[in-house]
Design an enzyme around this catalytic site. Structure first.
Site, PDB file in Angstrom:
ATOM      1  N   ASP A 193       0.853  -1.190   0.000  1.00 24.66           N
ATOM      2  CA  ASP A 193       0.000   0.000   0.000  1.00 24.66           C
ATOM      3  C   ASP A 193       0.891   1.244   0.000  1.00 24.66           C
ATOM      4  OD1 ASP A 193      -3.206   0.582   0.936  1.00 24.66           O
ATOM      5  OD2 ASP A 193      -1.777   2.238   1.087  1.00 24.66           O
ATOM      6  N   ILE A 194       0.530   2.216  -0.814  1.00 23.81           N
ATOM      7  CA  ILE A 194       1.353   3.421  -0.973  1.00 23.81           C
ATOM      8  C   ILE A 194       1.314   4.325   0.273  1.00 23.81           C
ATOM      9  CG2 ILE A 194      -0.355   5.015  -1.990  1.00 23.81           C
ATOM     10  CD1 ILE A 194       1.755   5.561  -4.205  1.00 23.81           C
ATOM     11  N   ASN A 201     -12.772  -3.166   2.569  1.00 21.14           N
ATOM     12  CA  ASN A 201     -13.732  -2.061   2.606  1.00 21.14           C
ATOM     13  C   ASN A 201     -14.622  -2.169   1.368  1.00 21.14           C
ATOM     14  OD1 ASN A 201     -12.550  -0.922   4.936  1.00 21.14           O
ATOM     15  ND2 ASN A 201     -10.961   0.025   3.683  1.00 21.14           N
ATOM     16  N   GLU A 222     -12.450   3.350  -1.259  1.00 18.91           N
ATOM     17  CA  GLU A 222     -12.006   4.492  -2.073  1.00 18.91           C
ATOM     18  C   GLU A 222     -11.691   4.086  -3.509  1.00 18.91           C
ATOM     19  OE1 GLU A 222      -8.761   6.276   0.023  1.00 18.91           O
ATOM     20  OE2 GLU A 222     -10.038   6.872   1.707  1.00 18.91           O
ATOM     21  N   VAL A 223     -11.008   2.977  -3.664  1.00 21.11           N
ATOM     22  CA  VAL A 223     -10.634   2.548  -5.018  1.00 21.11           C
ATOM     23  C   VAL A 223     -11.654   1.511  -5.503  1.00 21.11           C
ATOM     24  CG1 VAL A 223      -8.865   1.445  -6.426  1.00 21.11           C
ATOM     25  CG2 VAL A 223      -8.191   2.983  -4.558  1.00 21.11           C
ATOM     26  N   HIS A 230     -10.276  -5.130  -3.479  1.00 21.67           N
ATOM     27  CA  HIS A 230      -8.965  -5.360  -2.879  1.00 21.67           C
ATOM     28  C   HIS A 230      -9.112  -5.777  -1.428  1.00 21.67           C
ATOM     29  CE1 HIS A 230     -10.027  -1.090  -2.537  1.00 21.67           C
ATOM     30  NE2 HIS A 230      -9.407  -1.097  -1.373  1.00 21.67           N
ATOM     31  N   HIS A 237      -6.996  -5.712   2.153  1.00 22.57           N
ATOM     32  CA  HIS A 237      -5.853  -5.178   2.890  1.00 22.57           C
ATOM     33  C   HIS A 237      -5.341  -6.260   3.837  1.00 22.57           C
ATOM     34  CE1 HIS A 237      -6.787  -0.753   2.207  1.00 22.57           C
ATOM     35  NE2 HIS A 237      -7.973  -1.285   1.961  1.00 22.57           N
TER      36      HIS A 237
END
Ligand code: AMP
Length: 120
Positions: free
Chosen positions: A33-34, A91, A99-100, A104, A106
């Protein structure tokens, strides 16, 4: 919700923007994760065009579904948290504060992750 081919993870899958890749197979990609929220923070995504956990659950093939879950254990081992433990989060949608808009998971760990949920 229809899939946005220009979301940031679609660009990562197509190699249009870089990622710090940790694992890849036919169906799955995992990268750091960035903006890490723990000492270890990795994202696992399917390579297919799925908006969310809900979308993936309804439309993915059995092979894709299995690959995503298998990847959790493989990635956890690769980043050294398989024994110490970690948190798995997906999420989903508006209330999940996703958000994206590409499904995905995490993986968060490398430290005690505290309480499961804090509402703000
Ligand atoms: P979510 O709120 O579950 O949709 O989380 C999206 C996650 O994607 C956040 O933790 C971001 O830090 C992460 N993220 C956004 N852009 C990138 C990127 N280019 N490379 C890696 N992680 C990213």
């Amino acid at each position: 919700m229809s899939y946005d081919m220009n979301n940031i993870f679609a660009k990562i899958i197509r190699g249009e923007i870089p990622s710090d890749k940790l694992y890849e197979d036919e169906h799955v990609l995992a990268f750091k994760d960035i903006r890490p929220q723990a000492k270890v923070h990795v994202l696992i995504i399917p390579k297919g065009p799925y908006v969310s956990a809900q979308d993936f659950s309804e439309k993915a093939s059995d092979a894709e579904l299995a690959a995503m879950h298998r990847a959790i254990g493989k990635v956890a081992k690769a980043v050294g948290v398989a024994v110490t433990g970690y948190r798995v989060i997906a999420n989903t949608g508006a209330d999940g504060r996703q958000e994206v808009p590409h499904y995905h998971i995490h993986i968060l760990g490398g430290q005690n992750m505290g309480r499961m949920v804090a509402l703000d």
